[in-house]
Design an enzyme around this catalytic site. Structure first.
Site, PDB file in Angstrom:
ATOM      1  N   ARG A 128     -11.873 -12.140  -6.075  1.00  0.00           N
ATOM      2  CA  ARG A 128     -11.146 -10.882  -6.301  1.00  0.00           C
ATOM      3  C   ARG A 128     -10.191 -11.127  -7.459  1.00  0.00           C
ATOM      4  NH1 ARG A 128     -10.037  -9.828  -1.575  1.00  0.00           N
ATOM      5  NH2 ARG A 128      -7.916 -10.554  -1.210  1.00  0.00           N
ATOM      6  N   HIS A 173       0.908  -1.157   0.000  1.00  0.00           N
ATOM      7  CA  HIS A 173       0.000   0.000   0.000  1.00  0.00           C
ATOM      8  C   HIS A 173       0.941   1.199   0.000  1.00  0.00           C
ATOM      9  CE1 HIS A 173      -3.267  -2.697   1.979  1.00  0.00           C
ATOM     10  NE2 HIS A 173      -3.136  -2.918   0.699  1.00  0.00           N
TER      11      HIS A 173
HETATM   12  N1  GLY Z   1      -2.864  -7.620  -0.782  1.00  0.00           N
HETATM   13  C1  GLY Z   1      -3.502  -6.582  -0.123  1.00  0.00           C
HETATM   14  C2  GLY Z   1      -4.287  -5.777  -1.045  1.00  0.00           C
HETATM   15  O1  GLY Z   1      -4.664  -6.253  -2.090  1.00  0.00           O
HETATM   16  O2  GLY Z   1      -4.528  -4.630  -0.819  1.00  0.00           O
HETATM   17 MN    MN Z   2      -4.004  -4.722  -3.431  1.00  0.00          MN
HETATM   18 MN    MN Z   3      -3.775  -7.898  -3.050  1.00  0.00          MN
END
Ligand code: GLY
Ligand code: MN
Ligand code: MN
Length: 434
Positions: free
Chosen positions: A402, A358
């Site tokens: 996802r 992040h």
């Molecule tokens: N792997 C953590 C995210 O996708 O933000």
């Molecule tokens: Mn991510």
């Molecule tokens: Mn991720």
């Protein structure tokens, strides 16, 4: 080791501080894991960005105008005995020769040397609040200088958070960084493909994880960018599930969110596929909505779009898809207005990506979503998660999906750094059948 790259980064930073200021950047401390075992050491990203130095016990100081040299590194001295036990050290001369700093001093001598470097300075730019022990040390040095006021010296009058200027710089990736991120993306994609190849019912999640991470390691990644999420069935609805210790069941999906770190740069890929290699009709229906959402987001990833546009595009597609499949009711406008989609899609569509998964950098400038510009790298990661408590038909329960890729904004559009990981239903089923 390209010394010039780091020198350029420091020069760019120094341009933004005053000639009577000082920049002080510590690397991360080593941390105890258990007994006398420490967690694998990872340098602080800001520190590493500015000098490329990877050992613990190091502090970088940039003092504009310092006659003996502006860039000083405090680090461990060479020590034949300690090196025999704990590994090689760069040492003071090595820091100057190999890392291009002007001067290097023993870490142990920082207490004597650094306060005098801070005297007469106006502002101290540092990692305020990140390492409380180091912050206390800085304050102690300030007090020490103040006690010496009778010598006519004055202490700096302001601490400034380095984040503000350095993180804006780190947001824009330069060619050497992009090369590393491409490599991190490729090796991570190969790991995800390996996971698809080996996955079958009655394996444990950690067994698939091991095969995937083996690809990361074999390709030269020493660490994961973050703990791998290997989540079968209902575990996929726990966004940051990391136990990875359940048996994979026939008929379930497996969601993997994992990325290799390569030379301190992260990849962050999510893929979701059927444990038995064949999507059920319900799984496929929701999976295709997520893919459409990602495609819609991709259309907004070029320069000139703003940060929130990919997210808005993904939210709209997911909402429409869930409405069409009967998981949401009302009109599209009502769903968007009331955010009722958050029952199934509760996270943002992306985040900056770089040395940190992040990564750093502001998402807004003066209260407005910032414009995407060439050199920015971020994730595009829509998802759908159906918890049984959502009250929808049982056939949808525990489907968690996802799909996440990493994009680099270019002058004319964007580059998908993780495109090599199989993604369409056809690609996945064919890899898994082979
Ligand atoms: N792997 C953590 C995210 O996708 O933000
Ligand atoms: Mn991510
Ligand atoms: Mn991720």
């Amino acid at each position: 080791m390209n010394k010039e790259v780091y020198a350029r980064r420091r020069a760019e930073l120094v341009n933004q501080v005053g000639s009577d200021d000082i920049v002080i950047v510590p690397t991360s401390p080593e941390r105890a894991r258990n007994g006398d075992v420490i967690y694998q050491f990872r340098p602080d990203s800001d520190f590493h960005y500015l000098c490329g130095f990877s050992e613990p016990d190091a502090v970088l100081v940039i003092s504009p105008g310092r006659i003996q040299g502006e860039v000083v590194l405090f680090c461990r001295e060479k020590d034949a005995f300690r090196e025999m036990w704990d590994g090689r050290r760069v040492g003071l001369q090595g820091a100057i020769d190999d890392y291009g700093v002007d001067d290097a001093f023993p870490f142990e001598d920082m207490n004597e040397i650094l306060p005098s470097m801070m005297e007469e300075k106006a502002k101290v730019f540092t990692t305020v609040g990140r390492y409380p022990d180091f912050d206390s040390q800085l304050l102690a040095w300030m007090n020490q200088i103040k006690l010496d006021a009778s010598r006519g010296k004055h202490a700096p009058y302001e601490f400034v958070d380095l984040n503000h200027i350095l993180h804006e710089q780190r947001l824009f990736k330069r060619p050497d960084e992009i090369a590393r991120m491409r490599k991190a993306g490729r090796m991570s994609a190969a790991g995800h493909q390996r996971a698809m190849e080996v996955c079958r019912p009655n394996l444990y999640e950690y067994q698939v994880q091991a095969e995937m991470e083996c690809e990361f390691r074999k390709a030269g990644s020493h660490y994961n960018a973050y703990p791998s999420i290997v989540a079968g069935g209902q575990n996929a609805c726990i966004l940051h599930y990391v136990e990875n210790d359940c048996l994979l069941k026939n008929g379930d999906l497996l969601l993997i969110d994992a990325g290799a770190e390569y030379e301190c740069y992260a990849a962050d890929i999510s893929r979701t596929f059927p444990v038995n290699g064949k999507f059920s009709p319900e799984q496929r229906a929701l999976y295709d909505i997520v893919l459409e959402a990602q495609d819609a987001a991709f259309q907004k990833c070029g320069p000139g779009h703003t940060w929130n546009e990919p997210h808005d595009a993904a939210v709209e597609k997911i909402s429409q898809g869930l409405l069409d499949e009967g998981l949401l009711s009302g009109t599209l406008e009502q769903i968007l207005e009331t955010s009722s989609y958050t029952k199934f899609y509760m996270h943002r569509t992306g985040h900056w990506l770089g040395m940190d998964v992040h990564d750093v950098g502001d998402y807004q400038v003066e209260d407005a979503w910032r414009e995407l510009e060439p050199g920015m790298v971020f994730t595009v990661e829509p998802g759908i998660y159906v918890n049984p408590s959502s009250g929808v038909d049982e056939k949808w329960h525990n489907i968690g999906i996802r799909v996440e890729d990493n994009v680099l904004v270019t002058r004319t559009g964007f580059e998908n750094l993780t495109a090599a990981a199989p993604k369409t239903v056809e690609e996945i089923e064919s890899v898994m059948a082979a």
